[in-house]
Design a protein around this motif. Structure first.
Motif, PDB file in Angstrom:
ATOM      1  N   ASP A   1      69.971  39.411   0.690  1.00  0.00           N
ATOM      2  CA  ASP A   1      69.398  40.956  -0.487  1.00  0.00           C
ATOM      3  C   ASP A   1      68.180  40.847  -0.959  1.00  0.00           C
ATOM      4  N   ILE A   2      67.454  41.738  -1.921  1.00  0.00           N
ATOM      5  CA  ILE A   2      66.642  41.640  -2.408  1.00  0.00           C
ATOM      6  C   ILE A   2      66.623  42.239  -3.229  1.00  0.00           C
ATOM      7  N   VAL A   3      66.231  41.889  -4.413  1.00  0.00           N
ATOM      8  CA  VAL A   3      65.356  42.194  -5.953  1.00  0.00           C
ATOM      9  C   VAL A   3      63.772  42.653  -6.315  1.00  0.00           C
ATOM     10  N   VAL A   4      63.465  44.057  -6.920  1.00  0.00           N
ATOM     11  CA  VAL A   4      62.040  43.777  -7.089  1.00  0.00           C
ATOM     12  C   VAL A   4      61.968  44.489  -8.522  1.00  0.00           C
ATOM     13  N   ASP A   5      61.777  43.366  -9.339  1.00  0.00           N
ATOM     14  CA  ASP A   5      60.692  44.237 -10.926  1.00  0.00           C
ATOM     15  C   ASP A   5      59.757  44.798 -10.576  1.00  0.00           C
ATOM     16  N   LEU A   6      59.969  45.373 -11.331  1.00  0.00           N
ATOM     17  CA  LEU A   6      59.042  46.937 -11.080  1.00  0.00           C
ATOM     18  C   LEU A   6      57.574  47.050 -12.587  1.00  0.00           C
ATOM     19  N   ASP A   7      57.014  46.991 -12.335  1.00  0.00           N
ATOM     20  CA  ASP A   7      55.688  47.946 -13.382  1.00  0.00           C
ATOM     21  C   ASP A   7      56.240  48.717 -13.790  1.00  0.00           C
ATOM     22  N   GLN A   8      55.716  49.320 -14.626  1.00  0.00           N
ATOM     23  CA  GLN A   8      55.572  50.542 -15.704  1.00  0.00           C
ATOM     24  C   GLN A   8      54.835  51.659 -14.770  1.00  0.00           C
ATOM     25  N   PRO A   9      55.495  52.749 -14.501  1.00  0.00           N
ATOM     26  CA  PRO A   9      54.757  53.625 -13.032  1.00  0.00           C
ATOM     27  C   PRO A   9      53.308  54.185 -13.188  1.00  0.00           C
ATOM     28  N   LEU A  10      52.895  54.538 -12.399  1.00  0.00           N
ATOM     29  CA  LEU A  10      51.588  55.130 -12.712  1.00  0.00           C
ATOM     30  C   LEU A  10      52.062  57.213 -11.638  1.00  0.00           C
ATOM     31  N   ASP A  11      51.800  57.310 -12.134  1.00  0.00           N
ATOM     32  CA  ASP A  11      52.289  59.343 -12.323  1.00  0.00           C
ATOM     33  C   ASP A  11      51.124  59.745 -11.540  1.00  0.00           C
ATOM     34  N   PHE A  12      50.569  60.034 -10.862  1.00  0.00           N
ATOM     35  CA  PHE A  12      49.378  60.781 -10.412  1.00  0.00           C
ATOM     36  C   PHE A  12      49.080  61.907 -10.622  1.00  0.00           C
ATOM     37  N   GLY A  13      50.494  62.634 -10.706  1.00  0.00           N
ATOM     38  CA  GLY A  13      50.465  64.152 -11.129  1.00  0.00           C
ATOM     39  C   GLY A  13      51.046  65.237  -9.897  1.00  0.00           C
ATOM     40  N   ARG A  14      51.169  65.916  -9.463  1.00  0.00           N
ATOM     41  CA  ARG A  14      51.417  66.884  -8.928  1.00  0.00           C
ATOM     42  C   ARG A  14      50.544  67.426  -7.751  1.00  0.00           C
ATOM     43  N   GLY A  15      50.464  66.916  -6.597  1.00  0.00           N
ATOM     44  CA  GLY A  15      49.495  67.050  -5.709  1.00  0.00           C
ATOM     45  C   GLY A  15      50.173  68.334  -4.492  1.00  0.00           C
ATOM     46  N   PRO A  16      49.303  68.901  -3.459  1.00  0.00           N
ATOM     47  CA  PRO A  16      49.757  69.627  -2.197  1.00  0.00           C
ATOM     48  C   PRO A  16      51.275  69.463  -2.087  1.00  0.00           C
ATOM     49  N   ALA A  17      51.910  67.724  -1.790  1.00  0.00           N
ATOM     50  CA  ALA A  17      52.801  68.009  -1.559  1.00  0.00           C
ATOM     51  C   ALA A  17      53.766  68.015  -2.155  1.00  0.00           C
ATOM     52  N   GLY A  18      53.904  66.859  -3.822  1.00  0.00           N
ATOM     53  CA  GLY A  18      54.427  66.606  -4.043  1.00  0.00           C
ATOM     54  C   GLY A  18      53.718  65.900  -5.084  1.00  0.00           C
ATOM     55  N   ARG A  19      54.729  65.783  -5.706  1.00  0.00           N
ATOM     56  CA  ARG A  19      54.450  64.568  -7.079  1.00  0.00           C
ATOM     57  C   ARG A  19      54.507  62.767  -6.573  1.00  0.00           C
ATOM     58  N   ARG A  20      53.221  62.685  -6.805  1.00  0.00           N
ATOM     59  CA  ARG A  20      53.140  61.246  -6.640  1.00  0.00           C
ATOM     60  C   ARG A  20      53.066  59.889  -7.304  1.00  0.00           C
ATOM     61  N   VAL A  21      53.572  58.765  -8.054  1.00  0.00           N
ATOM     62  CA  VAL A  21      54.083  58.010  -8.093  1.00  0.00           C
ATOM     63  C   VAL A  21      53.926  56.758  -7.941  1.00  0.00           C
TER      64      VAL A  21
END
Length: 164
Positions: A20-40
């Motif tokens: 079992d694994i728990v990953v603590d996350l930083d604040q996300p960085l949103d790169f915006g919408r590109g040709p394939a979708g929204r990258r975060v």
């Protein structure tokens, strides 16, 4: 051609708990919408893992370069560094899919409470692979694994199983 009747149980897939694994996350960085979708980028801030054969910590610096497709599915592209309790380093990568049904999207948008949503209401599956030079954990280099993800306060968690 049908399967050979002499071969028994070849198609049955069995698994055993890896950890079992728990990953603590930083604040996300949103790169915006590109040709394939929204990258975060969901950066890993730390965490821990524990199972019958290995345990340790998730090191900061990895993360998920997620791609959100228009239909509500997030495509995972994760790289993490793990350190076992005896000091071995293990590189963990995985792809996967996290799909939130339309009727659940508003509830899941609230970052303060979404971890309370029952994981059976959404689809969150991964396919972890591992690399290590540590002799004691060399068996991980050839393991095929699957994971079931769910949200926790401040991060994500997975139950990871090895296909036997």
């Amino acid at each position: 051609m049908l399967a050979d009747p002499r071969v028994k149980d070849v198609g049955e897939i069995r698994t055993e708990l890896l950890f079992d694994i728990v990953v603590d996350l930083d604040q996300p960085l949103d790169f915006g919408r590109g040709p394939a979708g929204r990258r975060v980028l969901f950066g890993a801030a730390g965490g821990a893992f524990e199972g019958p054969r290995l345990r340790g910590e998730v090191l900061p610096g990895g993360g998920d370069w997620a791609l959100f497709r228009p239909g509500g599915t997030m495509c995972l592209d994760v790289r993490l560094a793990l350190r076992t309790d005896d000091g071995a380093l293990v590189h963990m990568t995985y792809g996967g899919r996290y799909t939130t049904p339309p009727e659940l999207r508003d509830e899941m948008a609230d970052t303060a409470t979404r971890h309370r949503v029952d994981p059976s209401r959404y689809y969150f599956r991964t396919t972890p692979l591992f690399e290590t030079g540590a002799e004691r954990y060399a068996w991980l280099n050839d393991a095929v694994c699957v994971g079931t993800g769910y949200l926790v306060e401040g991060g994500i968690a997975y139950k990871v199983s090895r296909v036997v």
